[in-house]
Design a protein around this motif. Structure first.
Motif, PDB file in Angstrom:
ATOM      1  N   ALA A 104       0.821  -1.221   0.000  1.00  0.00           N
ATOM      2  CA  ALA A 104       0.000   0.000   0.000  1.00  0.00           C
ATOM      3  C   ALA A 104       0.851   1.266   0.000  1.00  0.00           C
ATOM      4  CB  ALA A 104      -0.938  -0.018   1.203  1.00  0.00           C
ATOM      5  N   MET A 105       1.923   1.273   0.761  1.00  0.00           N
ATOM      6  CA  MET A 105       2.782   2.466   0.819  1.00  0.00           C
ATOM      7  C   MET A 105       3.408   2.752  -0.539  1.00  0.00           C
ATOM      8  SD  MET A 105       2.594   3.854   3.795  1.00  0.00           S
ATOM      9  CE  MET A 105       4.067   4.862   3.861  1.00  0.00           C
ATOM     10  N   THR A 106       3.768   1.687  -1.246  1.00  0.00           N
ATOM     11  CA  THR A 106       4.356   1.873  -2.578  1.00  0.00           C
ATOM     12  C   THR A 106       3.306   2.366  -3.562  1.00  0.00           C
ATOM     13  OG1 THR A 106       5.903   0.071  -2.097  1.00  0.00           O
ATOM     14  CG2 THR A 106       5.694   0.752  -4.387  1.00  0.00           C
ATOM     15  N   VAL A 107       2.091   1.852  -3.439  1.00  0.00           N
ATOM     16  CA  VAL A 107       0.993   2.325  -4.298  1.00  0.00           C
ATOM     17  C   VAL A 107       0.777   3.818  -4.085  1.00  0.00           C
ATOM     18  CG1 VAL A 107      -1.482   2.181  -4.766  1.00  0.00           C
ATOM     19  CG2 VAL A 107      -0.154   0.096  -4.419  1.00  0.00           C
ATOM     20  N   ALA A 108       0.799   4.251  -2.838  1.00  0.00           N
ATOM     21  CA  ALA A 108       0.626   5.676  -2.529  1.00  0.00           C
ATOM     22  C   ALA A 108       1.743   6.495  -3.151  1.00  0.00           C
ATOM     23  CB  ALA A 108       0.577   5.879  -1.023  1.00  0.00           C
ATOM     24  N   SER A 109       2.983   5.971  -3.089  1.00  0.00           N
ATOM     25  CA  SER A 109       4.118   6.675  -3.691  1.00  0.00           C
ATOM     26  C   SER A 109       3.963   6.775  -5.203  1.00  0.00           C
ATOM     27  CB  SER A 109       5.415   5.945  -3.342  1.00  0.00           C
ATOM     28  OG  SER A 109       6.525   6.590  -3.938  1.00  0.00           O
ATOM     29  N   ILE A 110       3.461   5.707  -5.836  1.00  0.00           N
ATOM     30  CA  ILE A 110       3.225   5.721  -7.282  1.00  0.00           C
ATOM     31  C   ILE A 110       2.183   6.783  -7.637  1.00  0.00           C
ATOM     32  CG2 ILE A 110       2.230   4.413  -9.200  1.00  0.00           C
ATOM     33  CD1 ILE A 110       3.536   1.911  -8.007  1.00  0.00           C
ATOM     34  N   MET A 111       1.116   6.852  -6.848  1.00  0.00           N
ATOM     35  CA  MET A 111       0.053   7.821  -7.130  1.00  0.00           C
ATOM     36  C   MET A 111       0.563   9.245  -6.981  1.00  0.00           C
ATOM     37  SD  MET A 111      -3.099   5.820  -5.239  1.00  0.00           S
ATOM     38  CE  MET A 111      -4.336   7.047  -5.637  1.00  0.00           C
ATOM     39  N   ARG A 112       1.369   9.483  -5.945  1.00  0.00           N
ATOM     40  CA  ARG A 112       1.935  10.839  -5.777  1.00  0.00           C
ATOM     41  C   ARG A 112       2.868  11.182  -6.937  1.00  0.00           C
ATOM     42  NH1 ARG A 112       2.423   9.147  -0.370  1.00  0.00           N
ATOM     43  NH2 ARG A 112       4.634   8.651  -0.729  1.00  0.00           N
ATOM     44  N   SER A 113       3.633  10.199  -7.381  1.00  0.00           N
ATOM     45  CA  SER A 113       4.571  10.440  -8.478  1.00  0.00           C
ATOM     46  C   SER A 113       3.837  10.735  -9.788  1.00  0.00           C
ATOM     47  CB  SER A 113       5.484   9.223  -8.660  1.00  0.00           C
ATOM     48  OG  SER A 113       6.280   9.004  -7.513  1.00  0.00           O
ATOM     49  N   LEU A 114       2.739  10.040 -10.023  1.00  0.00           N
ATOM     50  CA  LEU A 114       1.961  10.302 -11.228  1.00  0.00           C
ATOM     51  C   LEU A 114       1.313  11.678 -11.182  1.00  0.00           C
ATOM     52  CD1 LEU A 114       0.173   6.866 -11.780  1.00  0.00           C
ATOM     53  CD2 LEU A 114       1.901   7.876 -13.253  1.00  0.00           C
ATOM     54  N   GLY A 115       0.895  12.077  -9.986  1.00  0.00           N
ATOM     55  CA  GLY A 115       0.187  13.353  -9.846  1.00  0.00           C
ATOM     56  C   GLY A 115      -1.304  13.138  -9.969  1.00  0.00           C
TER      57      GLY A 115
END
Length: 432
Positions: A104-115
């Motif tokens: 989940a933490m990595t998914v959140a990081s991916i979403m922040r990176s995508l914008g």
């Protein structure tokens, strides 16, 4: 493996996101508009994500639908294969690419990176039809109005386009290859001969061909003295077929109507051919469909049902999102066992069935070859987006038939007489 690093501290590049999702085992070369890349430098095939819009399509519709949207719109390109036949790329993706769900933490990081702007859905490409639940304006699923609209979406693309892809036979159904070296035209002729022979057609008999397309079976039978009525829900198909019938001097024997099969009033046909029709009518409508055909036959009359099937009878019947939105709206598939059951429940005496799935893989191979050879014409005729849809659909379907994800069955049945007489020889009377 060579992955570029992001330029913004704490933000993952698109290539790094791909590495996370594939655990660093990307089998293709992936490049993206943010300057990042990953995958083997010497990979023969690749994906090039060209625009932020393409990233939005993929992020907001994970799976085949999002990828298809990005590709059809031109925001995602493929390298190493022709867009008219991406079969080899699909093989690599299906065999060597495995996506993994990160923590989940990595998914959140991916979403922040995508914008967050990449995670807001946007309008799909114009080639996409509405989802099933929004097609209510076209009527209930498999009503006459909605069936007509679904057929229009797929078949009224351009007769000139179909002539280039399907070849001179204008036959958009699985061929039957006598040998591995047979041409597409030879195989389509052999398919019609197989159907003709299984039905036991002879000069002077009456044939009804439902879902007749451009009238290939209609003209094949009429050339041999059979009186034929064909029905199609595509106006463009009917017009093309009627002209072809007239050009061949077959008008006294053959007719193709722009008509729903349910509206054919004639009865007492010796035979009915249903070639590539059952996929469109909906599994729940099989009883009424086969009852209608049963009613149109004389006692002892034969039905040949030729359609795409699933390899079992308990999987979901609805098509995937890409096929439903871009190729066959409202299309449904089930196993041959379900088809045979429904035919028997109506009263048909089922005499024979066979699976021709390898033949459909070969048919799709040859259609893709035609699309590649006529790519510029096809793009000029229907637009690059639509041409890409066809390459995607046909190459993917070829792989599906080869891998036994889908099949093609012919089922031969008879309407028995009151005394149960099926009026058939003791052993199969046709040659393969």
């Amino acid at each position: 493996m060579n992955t570029t690093t992001p330029t913004t501290p704490g933000k993952m590049s698109l290539a790094e996101i791909i590495d996370v999702l594939t655990r660093g085992e990307m089998p293709l070369r992936f490049t993206a508009y943010d300057g990042s890349s990953t995958g083997p430098d010497d990979a023969p095939y690749g994906l090039d994500l060209k625009t932020p819009r393409g990233a939005t399509y993929i992020a907001t519709a994970p799976g085949d639908l999002g990828m298809a949207r990005a590709y059809v719109s031109g925001d995602l390109d493929i390298t190493g294969v022709h867009p008219g036949d991406p079969y080899e790329l699909f093989k690599v993706l299906s065999e060597d690419m495995h996506l993994h769900r990160p923590p989940a933490m990595t998914v959140a990081s991916i979403m922040r990176s995508l914008g967050w702007e990449r995670l807001r859905p946007i309008a799909p490409p114009p080639q996409e039809t509405l989802p099933r639940w929004r097609r209510v304006a076209e009527g209930l699923r498999h009503s006459k109005t909605r069936d007509a609209e679904s057929i229009h979406h797929h078949y009224d693309v351009s007769n000139a386009f179909y002539e280039k892809v399907l070849g001179p036979s204008m036959t958009y159904t699985c061929a039957a290859y006598p040998t591995a070296d047979s041409t597409l035209e030879e195989a389509q002729e052999a398919k019609y001969q197989l159907v003709f022979d299984k039905l036991g057609l002879e000069s002077g008999m009456r044939l009804l061909d439902v879902g007749c397309g451009w009238g290939g079976m209609v003209r094949f039978a009429a050339r041999r003295g059979v009186k034929v009525i064909g029905a199609t829900l595509s106006r463009e198909q009917a017009e093309w077929a009627q002209k072809a019938i007239a050009d061949e001097g077959l008008s006294e024997l053959a007719e193709v109507r722009f008509s729903d099969y349910r509206d054919v009033p004639e009865r007492g046909f010796d035979c009915i051919s249903s070639i590539g029709m059952t996929e469109h009518i909906g599994v729940a409508n099989y009883p009424s469909y086969f009852a209608t055909l049963f009613d149109r036959l004389r006692p002892g009359g034969r039905l040949l049902n030729h359609c795409i099937t699933r390899p079992d009878n308990h999987a979901k019947v609805k098509a995937g999102a890409f096929i439903d939105r871009y190729v066959f709206p409202d299309g449904e598939l089930t196993g041959s066992g379900r088809i045979i059951t429904e035919m028997q429940n109506i009263g048909f005496d089922v005499r024979h069935e066979e699976n021709l799935r390898e033949h459909y893989a070969l048919t799709l191979r040859d259609w893709c070859r035609n699309l590649v050879e006529n790519w510029d014409f096809c793009v000029n005729e229907v637009g690059e987006g639509t041409a890409r849809v066809w390459g995607l659909y046909m190459a993917g379907s070829r792989l599906g038939f080869e891998r036994n994800g889908i099949q093609l069955h012919q089922v031969l049945a008879v309407k028995p007489g009151e005394d149960g007489d099926a009026q058939v020889p003791l052993r199969p009377w046709w040659s393969r």
